[in-house]
Design a protein around this motif. Structure first.
Motif, PDB file in Angstrom:
ATOM      1  N   ALA A 145      44.587  49.284  40.449  1.00  0.00           N
ATOM      2  CA  ALA A 145      43.148  49.231  40.145  1.00  0.00           C
ATOM      3  C   ALA A 145      42.467  50.439  40.765  1.00  0.00           C
ATOM      4  N   ARG A 146      41.537  51.007  40.030  1.00  0.00           N
ATOM      5  CA  ARG A 146      40.827  52.184  40.536  1.00  0.00           C
ATOM      6  C   ARG A 146      39.467  52.287  39.858  1.00  0.00           C
ATOM      7  N   TYR A 147      38.593  53.063  40.472  1.00  0.00           N
ATOM      8  CA  TYR A 147      37.291  53.339  39.870  1.00  0.00           C
ATOM      9  C   TYR A 147      37.295  54.758  39.334  1.00  0.00           C
ATOM     10  N   ASP A 148      36.953  54.903  38.052  1.00  0.00           N
ATOM     11  CA  ASP A 148      36.912  56.210  37.410  1.00  0.00           C
ATOM     12  C   ASP A 148      35.469  56.716  37.424  1.00  0.00           C
ATOM     13  N   SER A 151      33.858  58.068  33.912  1.00  0.00           N
ATOM     14  CA  SER A 151      33.381  57.082  32.937  1.00  0.00           C
ATOM     15  C   SER A 151      32.482  56.025  33.568  1.00  0.00           C
ATOM     16  N   ARG A 153      33.576  53.416  35.229  1.00  0.00           N
ATOM     17  CA  ARG A 153      34.214  52.140  34.936  1.00  0.00           C
ATOM     18  C   ARG A 153      35.310  51.829  35.962  1.00  0.00           C
ATOM     19  N   ILE A 155      38.977  50.381  36.340  1.00  0.00           N
ATOM     20  CA  ILE A 155      40.145  50.278  35.456  1.00  0.00           C
ATOM     21  C   ILE A 155      41.234  49.484  36.180  1.00  0.00           C
ATOM     22  N   SER A 157      45.024  48.070  35.780  1.00  0.00           N
ATOM     23  CA  SER A 157      46.266  48.156  35.007  1.00  0.00           C
ATOM     24  C   SER A 157      47.065  46.872  35.191  1.00  0.00           C
ATOM     25  N   ASP A 163      45.400  48.018  30.006  1.00  0.00           N
ATOM     26  CA  ASP A 163      44.353  48.275  30.990  1.00  0.00           C
ATOM     27  C   ASP A 163      43.103  47.467  30.647  1.00  0.00           C
ATOM     28  N   VAL A 165      39.114  47.398  31.369  1.00  0.00           N
ATOM     29  CA  VAL A 165      38.080  48.338  31.808  1.00  0.00           C
ATOM     30  C   VAL A 165      36.719  47.649  31.735  1.00  0.00           C
TER      31      VAL A 165
END
Length: 254
Positions: A145-148, A151, A153, A155, A157, A163, A165
């Motif tokens: 899990a991560r923050y993009d 975008s 958002r 995300i 996995s 994924d 989102v």
């Protein structure tokens, strides 16, 4: 006020220390401020050791109290009335009742606030573990899990290769999060929980997959807010339309 600090080793010392704090708080002596602070810290340390952290449930708190005081199951049986009852409580086969809580307060001076918290019995824990095992066997779990930032958002996995989102502003506990608050995302050992340590917020993966970004009560409150907002916007549009037509028609005079 002439007053030395009280080293707290038992409940009697604790009561005496609390009385000293009351006296120091009413003192006009400038030197009593430092004594007050030092005594308050001693009280805090004793209470933290005697009544452990708030995230422990009542059974864990009772067990910790027994260990700190050198008490055995027999001592708990004397308080609760029987060995069988004490064993059932410690093994989570039976829930604490109000009379039991009252006896613990009276005999061991444990505060009610730490004993009345809801907690799971052993049978409930086993059922929850069984449900978790079924979910792991039949459904996907989070593997990353991560923050993009690009975008905006989060995300997640999944073990299935898909994924998930979503915008953090739409999730309970993340509504006011800044990008720096979302840098760290922890996944629970089961793969079903997402924890945001900088916000102390948690999300549940099966609920996310069902489109729920928070508790049912929170989601209901969000939907209610949107409904009221839509209603207000509709009323405003109607008022504007009537204004263009010259407002409400006047009533005919009799």
């Amino acid at each position: 006020m002439k007053a030395s600090l009280i080293v707290i080793q038992n409940d009697a010392d604790h009561a005496e220390a609390m009385a000293l704090v009351d006296r120091l708080m009413g003192s006009d002596d400038a030197g009593d401020g430092a004594r007050l602070l030092a005594q308050a810290r001693l009280i805090e340390a004793y209470e933290r050791a005697r009544w452990p952290a708030a995230d422990l449930d009542p059974v864990e708190i009772i067990a910790a109290h027994m260990e700190n005081e050198g008490l055995r199951a027999k001592d708990l049986a004397d308080v609760l009335g029987s060995r069988a009852r004490a064993s059932e409580i410690l093994k989570r086969r039976r829930a604490l009742t109000l009379p039991m809580i009252w006896r613990l307060m009276e005999h061991w001076h444990m505060p009610a606030a730490v004993l009345i918290r809801p907690y799971r019995l052993a049978s409930q824990v086993r059922k929850r573990q069984a449900r978790g095992a079924r979910r792991r066997a039949t459904g996907p779990t989070a593997v990353a899990a991560r923050y993009d930032r690009r975008s905006g958002r989060v995300i997640v996995s999944l073990s299935s290769g898909v994924d998930v989102v979503f915008p953090p502003k739409k999730a309970q506990g993340l509504e006011s999060a800044e990008p720096a608050d979302l840098d760290a995302i922890e996944i629970s050992p089961s793969g079903f929980g997402l924890h945001f340590p900088k916000l102390d917020a948690d999300l549940y993966l099966p609920a996310l997959l069902d489109g729920l970004l928070g508790s049912r009560r929170w989601m209901a409150s969000r939907l209610g807010h949107k409904g009221r907002q839509s209603c207000s916007e509709a009323k405003a549009a109607t008022s504007r339309a009537k204004g263009r037509l010259g407002g409400r028609p006047q009533r005919a005079s009799r």
